[in-house]
Design an enzyme around this catalytic site. Structure first.
Site, PDB file in Angstrom:
ATOM      1  N   HIS A  17      -4.434  -7.790  -3.258  1.00 33.02           N
ATOM      2  CA  HIS A  17      -4.425  -6.753  -2.230  1.00 33.02           C
ATOM      3  C   HIS A  17      -4.894  -7.293  -0.888  1.00 33.02           C
ATOM      4  CE1 HIS A  17      -4.669  -2.899  -0.280  1.00 33.02           C
ATOM      5  NE2 HIS A  17      -5.906  -3.162   0.079  1.00 33.02           N
ATOM      6  N   ARG A  38     -14.413  -6.045   9.592  1.00 35.71           N
ATOM      7  CA  ARG A  38     -14.464  -4.860   8.730  1.00 35.71           C
ATOM      8  C   ARG A  38     -15.856  -4.649   8.152  1.00 35.71           C
ATOM      9  NH1 ARG A  38      -9.270  -3.064   6.546  1.00 35.71           N
ATOM     10  NH2 ARG A  38      -7.633  -4.609   6.861  1.00 35.71           N
ATOM     11  N   HIS A  93      -2.884  -4.511   2.522  1.00 35.43           N
ATOM     12  CA  HIS A  93      -4.172  -4.284   3.171  1.00 35.43           C
ATOM     13  C   HIS A  93      -4.083  -4.018   4.669  1.00 35.43           C
ATOM     14  CE1 HIS A  93      -8.431  -4.021   3.022  1.00 35.43           C
ATOM     15  NE2 HIS A  93      -8.720  -5.195   3.548  1.00 35.43           N
ATOM     16  N   ASN A 106      -8.884  -2.220  -2.268  1.00 38.02           N
ATOM     17  CA  ASN A 106     -10.258  -1.867  -1.897  1.00 38.02           C
ATOM     18  C   ASN A 106     -10.491  -0.364  -1.942  1.00 38.02           C
ATOM     19  OD1 ASN A 106      -8.507  -1.864   0.483  1.00 38.02           O
ATOM     20  ND2 ASN A 106     -10.358  -1.276   1.592  1.00 38.02           N
ATOM     21  N   HIS A 107      -9.420   0.448  -1.910  1.00 37.34           N
ATOM     22  CA  HIS A 107      -9.603   1.892  -1.993  1.00 37.34           C
ATOM     23  C   HIS A 107      -9.733   2.380  -3.429  1.00 37.34           C
ATOM     24  CE1 HIS A 107      -8.990   3.453   2.171  1.00 37.34           C
ATOM     25  NE2 HIS A 107      -8.635   2.197   2.334  1.00 37.34           N
ATOM     26  N   ASP A 154      -6.177   7.744  -1.039  1.00 43.13           N
ATOM     27  CA  ASP A 154      -6.817   7.933   0.258  1.00 43.13           C
ATOM     28  C   ASP A 154      -5.788   8.052   1.380  1.00 43.13           C
ATOM     29  OD1 ASP A 154      -9.774   5.883  -0.341  1.00 43.13           O
ATOM     30  OD2 ASP A 154      -9.318   7.965  -0.808  1.00 43.13           O
ATOM     31  N   ARG A 155      -6.235   8.720   2.466  1.00 41.15           N
ATOM     32  CA  ARG A 155      -5.463   8.873   3.703  1.00 41.15           C
ATOM     33  C   ARG A 155      -4.251   9.784   3.555  1.00 41.15           C
ATOM     34  NH1 ARG A 155      -7.995   5.719   7.252  1.00 41.15           N
ATOM     35  NH2 ARG A 155      -8.781   3.703   6.587  1.00 41.15           N
ATOM     36  N   HIS A 194      -1.030   4.628  -0.317  1.00 39.49           N
ATOM     37  CA  HIS A 194      -1.949   5.541   0.379  1.00 39.49           C
ATOM     38  C   HIS A 194      -1.514   6.998   0.280  1.00 39.49           C
ATOM     39  CE1 HIS A 194      -5.038   2.987   1.869  1.00 39.49           C
ATOM     40  NE2 HIS A 194      -4.205   2.171   2.475  1.00 39.49           N
ATOM     41  N   ASP A 254      -4.283   0.116  -3.361  1.00 40.81           N
ATOM     42  CA  ASP A 254      -4.408   1.164  -2.352  1.00 40.81           C
ATOM     43  C   ASP A 254      -3.392   2.273  -2.598  1.00 40.81           C
ATOM     44  OD1 ASP A 254      -6.537  -0.087  -1.258  1.00 40.81           O
ATOM     45  OD2 ASP A 254      -5.753  -0.163   0.778  1.00 40.81           O
ATOM     46  N   ASP A 294       0.820  -1.206   0.000  1.00 47.91           N
ATOM     47  CA  ASP A 294       0.000   0.000   0.000  1.00 47.91           C
ATOM     48  C   ASP A 294       0.856   1.259   0.000  1.00 47.91           C
ATOM     49  OD1 ASP A 294      -1.443  -2.232   0.850  1.00 47.91           O
ATOM     50  OD2 ASP A 294      -2.916  -0.998   1.884  1.00 47.91           O
TER      51      ASP A 294
END
Lengths: 343, 480
Positions: free
Chosen positions: A201, A249, A276, A152-153, A123-124, A40, A120, A38
């Site tokens: 992922h 989750r 993940h 998943n993002h 995001d974040r 991010h 991923d 990831d």
């Protein structure tokens, strides 16, 4: 002022979409290759890790990029900017080199690294757009050196809430966000390296019994709420479980060591590489060395003190690990070096 | 041959002689082998063997040790894996055994040549880890294998400093006593790096070389002394006019290094010589931001309050008049002299408290260390005093305050010298009498606690979003 206008980025997304769509949803790859987890939106850290581990460009190609960059500045076609920011711009103009025949000697002298990213990208973190733009531009320039899996993002239902939509809408507009989303909808979901290592992922799926099942999936598609594609992007390992159990989750399942062994045996694999989850050392093994979690966003969200890791798999399937530490720890380490020097 | 044919043959075979039966069996076997060869030749060639997946040696050995997999560790060592390989933290399999209390694999590693005194990037040896975790059997194994009882880690601690378990501490101290290790020897070993640096600084000073030379990252000797807690080295450098406000490439001043590495007495010393407790790095961090140790944070808070109080007093008319008088006599910007004796005693109290909190020593060991530290400090102060006398006359006024401090220290140390030095037996006896007063403030090594932390899922908050997704029963993206 942003470096690119919306039309240029939309064109980049369209071209990348067509290219990635032409590749299978399930990738078959050969070693040597590096695997990164990831990101991010941590663009600075992505650049630092590529500097540390090696870029998917040879030194000659880097020099060519420099020349193009200098020429662009002299003609005034592009605004002045830092060299690394011009990567996406300049790499578009470089045609993919003719693939060299694969042999041990020539691969040693190619001087570039091939990469598989586990998803991923957004995001974040604060620079999701830069991460996606760089990686898709590299994908367009060197299609056989960069492979981008879907996390998943990379899903509308997630990245509208965790930063990416807000970033794109704030800096450009909602229409450009749709272009990015249309590109994400054709990303592949998993890859197998040398018929031995499966990469995704999230995690494994109870319902995946043969790789032929991927032929029924038609892209573009959103990540569904249940099913194989959901598990590949959302599942987690759990050492206390035996089989599959619904995840806390709220999406997909958690799986235990027996489920993992059954999965590997059924598909004739030796190991699973996934992301993940934040892991403190950048990588963490599960059930011996049958599954390993890789995370490549150091100092994640500025709250964790975690290390980032990159896996390198050579032609003979030997795996080595490069780790990259947060800056604050490097600061302490500097004094340690001086301390040793004094002794 | 078919089963029915074999059954049909039985009457005929029964009438044969033994030799005829053997000959028939041999013929049948020859025919069977020929048919098998034909079948083997007709089969397609077997698939080539799949490439075996394997990791770099250090990853494999450390991972097998973490899982306490004795058989695999033995197999890897038999395949000539180096038992001293380590990860990026410098952690060796022996460290991992000490942390996990794995005696079986530890004995195997030591038998195969593992370095019993391997140090990680924070200079922890396996004995440090075992002592910190109170794994008494591991401690015994390491001591028997020749572990260095006086190894000093990056925080200046020896294994017995960070052991807060009575029985384990007894094992270590008994072994130290058995080897004839005295308290003075311990203090000498602990202070060896600082003494070496102090000697280097004095030699540089005598040669007329600059004492504020910079390393490639812009740090100076004062940064190093502040980070390591070398009080006397820092005092020497400051009295030789090295500026306490000097900054490295990241705009770290020595006070930042002292805060980051939890050296409260260095922070006090630097502020005493004009260091800025509010200084900011390139990232905008103050010493308070960089400090992670609670007792050091308290010291910084008190220094901040003291400076705020001093700033308030500066606005008073009478006080400013008094300061102007002082400035006529001493042109030095040092403000320590104007505060008289009270801050000195308060500062001493703070130092004693922080020393206890920092190292987690028992009161007895604190007393023993203080005695040794006083002797060491007296020695260095006398040298500093000699330098003061040898300097030019015009500098005497600027040095007057330090020389006063030296004189006070000299009087105190002369009293200490009258006391008899404790023999090892007296020291041990004193430890036993104070056994019940052991403090439980020993900080655990972060590496060992880190191993036990549970991993946090990075997307835990996604579960809320997942619930929302669950409610979309009519989503057209669902694939049946």
């Amino acid at each position: 002022m942003d470096l690119f206008c919306a039309a240029e980025l939309a064109e980049l997304c369209h071209r990348a979409r067509e290219l990635i769509w032409s590749e299978p949803i399930f990738l078959k790859l050969e070693a040597p290759i590096c695997v990164m987890g990831d990101i991010h939106g941590q663009f600075d850290d992505l650049l630092a890790m590529l500097d540390m581990n090696g870029w998917p460009l040879s030194s000659q190609e880097f020099e060519a990029l420099k020349d193009i960059t200098v020429r662009s500045r002299e003609t005034g076609k592009r605004p002045q900017s830092e060299p690394h920011s011009t990567q996406p711009e300049s790499s578009n103009d470089v045609k993919p080199p003719v693939a060299a025949p694969k042999s041990v000697n020539k691969e040693v002298t190619t001087g570039y690294k091939r990469y598989l990213f586990l998803g991923d990208y957004v995001d974040r973190g604060p620079f999701s757009m830069e991460v996606v733009i760089l990686l898709t531009a590299l994908k367009l320039a060197y299609p056989d050196r960069i492979y981008l899996l879907r996390g998943n993002h990379e899903s509308r239902s997630v990245n509208t809430s965790y930063g990416f939509y807000r970033e794109v809408n704030y800096r450009y507009d909602a229409q450009l966000y749709e272009c990015f989303q249309n590109m994400f909808n054709v990303f592949p979901f998993c890859a197998v390296i040398n018929n031995t290592i499966m990469c995704m992922h999230g995690g494994i799926s109870e319902h995946l019994t043969s790789f032929n099942q991927f032929s029924v999936f038609k892209r573009p598609l959103e990540i569904p709420d249940v099913g194989v594609l959901t598990d590949l992007t959302w599942a987690d390992p759990d050492p206390t479980e035996k089989g599959y159990k619904p995840s806390a989750r709220g999406a997909s399942f958690v799986f235990g060591p027996p489920a993992l062994r059954a999965f590997l045996k059924k598909l004739d694999l030796q190991m699973v590489i996934r992301g993940h989850q934040v892991v403190e050392d950048g990588y963490e093994f599960f059930d011996g060395r049958r599954l390993v979690t890789i995370f490549s966003a150091p100092n994640y969200c500025g709250q964790n003190d975690n290390t980032a890791a990159v896996f390198s798999i050579d032609k003979k399937l030997k795996i080595s690990i490069n780790v990259f530490r947060p800056e604050s720890r490097d600061k302490k380490r500097g004094f340690e070096k001086e301390r040793k020097a004094k002794k | 041959m078919d089963h029915s044919e074999l059954i049909a043959e039985l009457p005929e075979i029964e009438r044969m002689t033994a030799q005829e039966r053997i000959a028939l069996a041999r013929d049948r076997r020859r025919l069977q082998l020929r048919r098998n060869d034909e079948r083997e030749r007709a089969l397609p060639p077997p698939r080539p063997r799949r490439q075996r997946l394997h990791f770099a040696a250090e990853v494999e050995l450390l991972e097998a040790t973490c899982r306490a997999d004795y058989a695999e560790v033995e197999r890897l060592l038999n395949d000539n894996a180096n038992p001293n390989l380590h990860n990026d933290d410098g952690l060796t399999p022996l460290h991992q055994c000490a942390i996990d209390d794995n005696q079986q694999i530890m004995l195997l590693l030591l038998e195969r040549g593992a370095n019993v005194n391997a140090q990680d990037t924070e200079q922890w040896t396996p004995l440090h880890a075992a002592a910190c975790c109170a794994h008494i059997n591991i401690v015994k194994i390491l001591i028997q294998a020749g572990a260095n009882l006086l190894a000093v880690n990056a925080e200046g601690n020896m294994p017995y400093d960070i052991c807060d378990h009575e029985e384990t501490l007894d094992v270590i101290e008994s072994e130290m006593a058995a080897r004839g290790i005295t308290q003075s020897y311990i203090d000498e070993m602990r202070g060896a790096p600082e003494k070496a640096m102090l000697d280097d600084m004095k030699m540089l000073h005598q040669q007329g070389r600059e004492l504020d030379a910079r390393a490639p990252d812009g740090s100076t000797y004062l940064h190093v002394a502040s980070a390591n807690g070398y009080y006397d080295v820092a005092a020497f450098l400051l009295t030789c006019s090295v500026s306490p406000l000097i900054r490295d490439n990241d705009f770290w001043q020595p006070v930042h290094a002292a805060a980051c590495w939890a050296q409260p007495d260095l922070i006090e010393l630097l502020c005493q010589y004009g260091g800025d407790i509010h200084a900011k790095t390139k990232n905008g961090e103050t010493p308070m931001d960089l400090c992670e140790d609670m007792s050091t944070k308290q010291v910084i808070s008190q220094l901040v309050q003291t400076e705020a109080r001093r700033r308030r007093l500066a606005f008073g008319v009478r006080d400013s008049r008094r300061q102007s008088k002082k400035r006529k006599k001493f042109e030095s910007p040092q403000q320590g002299a104007t505060t008289g004796d009270n801050p000195f005693s308060a500062r001493g109290a703070i130092r004693r408290q922080s020393l206890r909190d920092r190292s987690g020593l028992t009161p007895a060991r604190i007393e023993a260390q203080k005695e040794g530290a006083d002797i060491l400090r007296t020695w260095s102060k006398e040298d500093v005093s000699a330098d003061v006398h040898s300097s030019q006359g015009s500098l005497q006024h600027q040095r007057e305050s330090p020389s006063k401090r030296v004189l006070k220290y000299y009087f105190q140390s002369s009293q200490n010298k009258q006391a008899k030095p404790m023999s090892p037996d007296e020291w041990l006896r004193k430890l036993e009498t104070n056994a019940d007063d052991d403090l439980d403030t020993t900080p655990k090594r972060s590496g060992s606690t880190r191993r036990r932390q549970k991993k946090v899922p990075g997307d835990m908050s996604d579960s809320r979003n997942g619930d929302v997704r669950r409610q979309k029963s009519t989503c057209c993206c669902v694939i049946c």
